[in-house]
Write an enzyme that holds these catalytic residues in place. Structure first.
Site, PDB file in Angstrom:
ATOM      1  CG  HIS A  99      -2.047   0.916   1.191  1.00  0.00           C
ATOM      2  ND1 HIS A  99      -1.902   2.273   1.326  1.00  0.00           N
ATOM      3  CD2 HIS A  99      -3.370   0.705   1.017  1.00  0.00           C
ATOM      4  CE1 HIS A  99      -3.098   2.853   1.244  1.00  0.00           C
ATOM      5  NE2 HIS A  99      -4.001   1.915   1.043  1.00  0.00           N
ATOM      6  N   GLY A 130       5.488  21.406  11.565  1.00  0.00           N
ATOM      7  CA  GLY A 130       6.659  20.579  11.849  1.00  0.00           C
ATOM      8  C   GLY A 130       7.856  20.958  10.996  1.00  0.00           C
TER       9      GLY A 130
END
Lengths: 298, 298
Positions: free
Chosen positions: B82, B163
């Site tokens: 995935h 971040g």
């Protein structure tokens, strides 16, 4: 998973707000029980209360409501358009979740015994709790009403299931029982011909050879000038809403009359509507636990 | 009425049971939050978790899950089928009850800021929380995956919303956002011709000129030897399940192909199914508060 039972007591006061609220306060005050709804009708001089909870707490709340009603209502002075025989007239227990009809029948018996012995009120069990076939039907038990019961109660065939064998002058007599949730579902027809609604109602209801758990009558909606098939479904797991809907459509075709709308009156269990979605969407292998809200309430 | 929000974090571990359970324990341990479901896929090497709760507690549980995943998962060693870019790959907040999408967007921003600052992980906001149209689509953000992000993050266009402006070697980067509940709904056709399913899917999906909030592809169910139209409904209030169903039927008619069944995959909000019952039964003026279970959860 918690057991959940519904209780829908009807008591014989629909006018004096203070008395009504004082009686309903008994439900509000009972922990573990949730008051969902209540409505009073002045003409009927009667109030219908709906609450749910665990079996024990629901039975306890019902007892306290009956006790308070017996203190505050005097049936010898009661007048109202709706048939009635007691201060608390009728108390059905209804299985909602993880509880059987048999358990509700036992609740009705336990409550009936307590009301008979402690409050000195004659009690009749009805519907699934009935002690004989003649006592299944509420209208059958209540025939003669409060005024007629002073005689009727002496007939050995109408000996109460619990409590004294003579009428309580102030509180009358009370009917207690267990039944499946009832769904009030009406289908509106594209016609002003009440006879067509009546003819369809006759075809779809049980006594006319129709659906086992359906009762139906034709009704005229005078404001909209359309006829309606008014249906009570007394077991939606066996006679589904969509079955009634499709059967009305089928019978209406004979008259070239379309269905122009429908309505659900009052509360309805989630599953009764989701069963319809499953049918029309042709859903395979649906599990009620796939419903987010069902998972949340676990 | 309590606000209720759903959170469906995907983290990049689907094989090591101990790690999976330790990460999910963070949700189990958070009070006011209920774990509804989780499933791990070994080939994908990925786990999808579903939980619900009040906004603050849900955000707190999501933070603790991300923190624990950042400690236990090393993305520099991760392999799986995935697409993924972080130890916690994607975290959507989904409005369930008495909460707006805007509130869920604010939750995503608050969580993103905290994850960026305290865990030193680059954070991208997506879907309804996206800071630009190019960031609405998860696949668009994730393009290049973990391995490609060491370069991609230097592109000013792909500066993180929160971040550090450089990749976290161990934890990768995380996508956080808000979106409406997604319904996975599949319609089975009475044909073994996959081309027909594909042609119908093209007609009903948004990009093909079909329904605004529907995605769809044709799929072959090899065991049953039938073709299926596999649909994602990303806003069931605006593009309803019954609309998709009826549009599939309509397009299937061109090929003389019947709909033989349908399935709902995973969790579905009660209202999405009751909307279908309302449509097919032609119910007028229905109020969700008439559903017994909705009243109980108030």
């Amino acid at each position: 998973m918690a057991k959940l039972v519904e209780c829908v007591p009807n008591f014989s006061e629909g006018r004096n707000k203070e008395i009504i609220e004082t009686i309903i306060d008994e439900v509000r005050r009972t922990e573990g029980v949730k008051l969902l709804d209540y409505s009073s009708d002045k003409d009927h001089n009667r109030t219908v209360v709906t609450f749910v909870g665990s079996p024990e707490e629901t039975r306890e709340a019902a007892y306290k409501l009956i006790k308070r009603a017996s203190e505050l209502i005097d049936m010898s002075k009661h007048q109202g358009a709706h048939p009635r025989m007691g201060a608390t007239d009728v108390v059905p227990f209804i299985p909602i979740k993880d509880i059987t009809t048999e358990e509700c029948v036992q609740m009705a018996r336990d409550l009936g015994k307590k009301v008979g012995e402690e409050l000195n009120i004659p009690v009749y069990l009805y519907e699934d709790a009935a002690s004989s076939p003649e006592r299944q039907n509420l209208a059958n038990i209540r025939k003669g009403q409060y005024e007629g019961f002073f005689e009727k109660i002496k007939d050995p065939e109408w000996k109460p299931d619990f409590g004294p064998c003579e009428m309580n002058r102030k509180s009358g007599a009370t009917v207690i029982g267990a039944r499946f949730p009832l769904i009030a579902y009406n289908v509106n027809l594209g016609t002003d011909n009440l006879e067509i609604a009546n003819a369809i109602a006759k075809k779809i209801r049980h006594i006319g050879g129709g659906l086992r758990y359906a009762k139906a009558v034709g009704v005229m909606l005078t404001e909209r000038n359309i006829a309606q098939v008014s249906i009570n479904l007394v077991n939606y797991e066996k006679t589904a809403i969509y079955t009634a809907q499709e059967m009305v459509k089928m019978e209406a075709k004979r008259y070239g009359v379309p269905v122009v709308g429908a309505e659900v009156i009052g509360l309805v269990p989630m599953k009764a509507l989701i069963d319809c979605a499953e049918y029309y969407l042709q859903i395979e292998n649906f599990d009620m636990n796939q419903v987010l809200e069902a998972r949340l309430s676990e």
